[in-house]
Design a protein around this motif. Structure first.
Motif, PDB file in Angstrom:
ATOM      1  N   VAL A   1       0.526  -1.232  -0.182  1.00 35.49           N
ATOM      2  CA  VAL A   1       0.111  -0.018   0.203  1.00 35.49           C
ATOM      3  C   VAL A   1       1.082   1.351   0.050  1.00 35.49           C
ATOM      4  O   VAL A   1       2.157   1.572   0.928  1.00 35.49           O
ATOM      5  CB  VAL A   1      -1.168  -0.057   1.125  1.00 35.49           C
ATOM      6  CG1 VAL A   1      -2.005   1.236   1.163  1.00 35.49           C
ATOM      7  CG2 VAL A   1      -1.998  -1.335   1.694  1.00 35.49           C
ATOM      8  N   ARG A   2       1.251   2.078  -0.766  1.00 31.03           N
ATOM      9  CA  ARG A   2       1.657   2.934  -1.347  1.00 31.03           C
ATOM     10  C   ARG A   2       1.172   4.728  -1.150  1.00 31.03           C
ATOM     11  O   ARG A   2       0.399   4.632  -2.042  1.00 31.03           O
ATOM     12  CB  ARG A   2       1.990   3.093  -2.641  1.00 31.03           C
ATOM     13  CG  ARG A   2       3.397   1.840  -2.693  1.00 31.03           C
ATOM     14  CD  ARG A   2       4.656   1.721  -3.129  1.00 31.03           C
ATOM     15  NE  ARG A   2       5.451   0.842  -3.486  1.00 31.03           N
ATOM     16  CZ  ARG A   2       5.532   0.083  -4.232  1.00 31.03           C
ATOM     17  NH1 ARG A   2       4.961  -0.049  -5.364  1.00 31.03           N
ATOM     18  NH2 ARG A   2       5.927  -0.744  -4.203  1.00 31.03           N
ATOM     19  N   THR A   3       1.324   5.274  -0.240  1.00 32.56           N
ATOM     20  CA  THR A   3       0.774   6.530  -0.302  1.00 32.56           C
ATOM     21  C   THR A   3       1.989   7.846  -0.246  1.00 32.56           C
ATOM     22  O   THR A   3       1.330   9.500  -0.696  1.00 32.56           O
ATOM     23  CB  THR A   3       0.027   6.900   1.386  1.00 32.56           C
ATOM     24  OG1 THR A   3       0.685   7.051   2.027  1.00 32.56           O
ATOM     25  CG2 THR A   3      -1.208   6.482   1.277  1.00 32.56           C
TER      26      THR A   3
ATOM     27  N   GLU B   1       4.691   9.495  -2.079  1.00 32.79           N
ATOM     28  CA  GLU B   1       5.168   9.437  -3.710  1.00 32.79           C
ATOM     29  C   GLU B   1       6.748  10.154  -2.940  1.00 32.79           C
ATOM     30  O   GLU B   1       6.869  10.738  -4.794  1.00 32.79           O
ATOM     31  CB  GLU B   1       4.374  10.652  -4.482  1.00 32.79           C
ATOM     32  CG  GLU B   1       2.791  10.151  -4.379  1.00 32.79           C
ATOM     33  CD  GLU B   1       1.280  10.782  -4.847  1.00 32.79           C
ATOM     34  OE1 GLU B   1       2.187  11.888  -5.068  1.00 32.79           O
ATOM     35  OE2 GLU B   1       0.772  10.350  -5.474  1.00 32.79           O
TER      36      GLU B   1
ATOM     37  N   ARG C   1       3.371  10.384   5.338  1.00 27.44           N
ATOM     38  CA  ARG C   1       2.978   9.573   4.757  1.00 27.44           C
ATOM     39  C   ARG C   1       3.588   8.589   4.225  1.00 27.44           C
ATOM     40  O   ARG C   1       3.683   7.102   4.482  1.00 27.44           O
ATOM     41  CB  ARG C   1       2.856  10.086   2.860  1.00 27.44           C
ATOM     42  CG  ARG C   1       0.935  11.108   2.843  1.00 27.44           C
ATOM     43  CD  ARG C   1       1.414  11.345   1.501  1.00 27.44           C
ATOM     44  NE  ARG C   1       1.604  11.963   0.759  1.00 27.44           N
ATOM     45  CZ  ARG C   1       1.997  13.983   0.664  1.00 27.44           C
ATOM     46  NH1 ARG C   1       1.013  14.193   1.493  1.00 27.44           N
ATOM     47  NH2 ARG C   1       2.420  14.173   0.146  1.00 27.44           N
TER      48      ARG C   1
ATOM     49  N   ASP D   1       3.591   6.611   7.575  1.00 26.78           N
ATOM     50  CA  ASP D   1       2.143   6.006   7.312  1.00 26.78           C
ATOM     51  C   ASP D   1       2.111   4.227   6.296  1.00 26.78           C
ATOM     52  O   ASP D   1       2.131   2.842   7.001  1.00 26.78           O
ATOM     53  CB  ASP D   1       0.747   6.231   6.763  1.00 26.78           C
ATOM     54  CG  ASP D   1       0.596   7.298   8.062  1.00 26.78           C
ATOM     55  OD1 ASP D   1       1.364   7.308   8.945  1.00 26.78           O
ATOM     56  OD2 ASP D   1      -0.361   8.452   7.232  1.00 26.78           O
ATOM     57  N   ASP D   2       4.087   5.112   5.426  1.00 24.39           N
ATOM     58  CA  ASP D   2       3.192   3.293   4.820  1.00 24.39           C
ATOM     59  C   ASP D   2       4.186   2.042   4.768  1.00 24.39           C
ATOM     60  O   ASP D   2       3.607   1.312   4.941  1.00 24.39           O
ATOM     61  CB  ASP D   2       4.597   4.396   3.188  1.00 24.39           C
ATOM     62  CG  ASP D   2       3.405   4.401   2.340  1.00 24.39           C
ATOM     63  OD1 ASP D   2       1.295   4.692   2.479  1.00 24.39           O
ATOM     64  OD2 ASP D   2       3.914   5.047   1.060  1.00 24.39           O
TER      65      ASP D   2
END
Length: 181
Positions: A23-25, A27, A66, A69-70
């Motif tokens: 899951v990747r948020t 970038e 992010r 989170d990842d």
């Protein structure tokens, strides 16, 4: 985040897994992040920080959250690692220098074992500097037996803990800059 889990110090690197597909948020960091950090490095004072604050928030702090989170979703939770990933894991730009107005020109986060104090435990760290992203292990000044054990483990031939973990993130977060470990 308090979840029951395994002590990270007792998990062999070959036992680590990741979500497939991940899951990747996150970038990556935009060039503006490195530019803002470079300006802050050239003038590490509160006045420069105030000028850079919107850019630092948008291009450094928000992408860092992010990234955190990842890492939690793709690595900490699937491996049931008992790591603190919420409380006291991010740094601050302003120094506590008794009113002198200094600031740091880098931003970092650190995961550490739940139930311990960050400053008194071994930390898995990620830091962003004007010249790129750095990842590693920090044992701190009060490292004790945990820090000595950590140093011994990290010196083993072929131990590539962070290399495995950040294989994907290296290409996205350094924007052509070298990763330092």
């Amino acid at each position: 985040m308090w979840l029951p889990g395994r002590n990270p110090a007792e998990v062999a690197p070959e036992e680590l897994t990741a979500l497939v597909p991940p899951v990747r948020t996150f970038e990556g960091f935009a060039p503006e992040a490195f530019e803002a950090l470079a300006r802050l490095k050239s003038r590490p004072h509160i006045e420069q920080y105030r000028q850079e604050k919107p850019a630092l928030r948008r291009y450094v702090q928000e992408p860092f959250r992010r990234l955190r989170d990842d890492l939690v979703v793709n690595w900490v939770l699937p491996n049931s690692l008992a790591l603190e990933t919420e409380r006291n894991v991010f740094s601050r730009f302003l120094k506590n220098d008794f009113g002198a107005g200094g600031c740091y020109a880098h931003y970092w986060m650190a995961f550490y074992r739940q139930g311990r104090r960050r400053l008194a435990d071994v930390q898995l760290i990620v830091s962003l500097h004007a010249d790129g992203l750095r990842v590693g292990v920090y044992a701190g000044e009060r490292r004790g037996r945990s820090g000595v054990r950590c140093e011994r483990v990290c010196r083993r031939p072929g131990y590539r803990f962070w290399s495995r973990l950040f294989r994907y993130y290296k290409s996205k977060s350094t924007r052509g800059r070298e990763k330092r470990v």
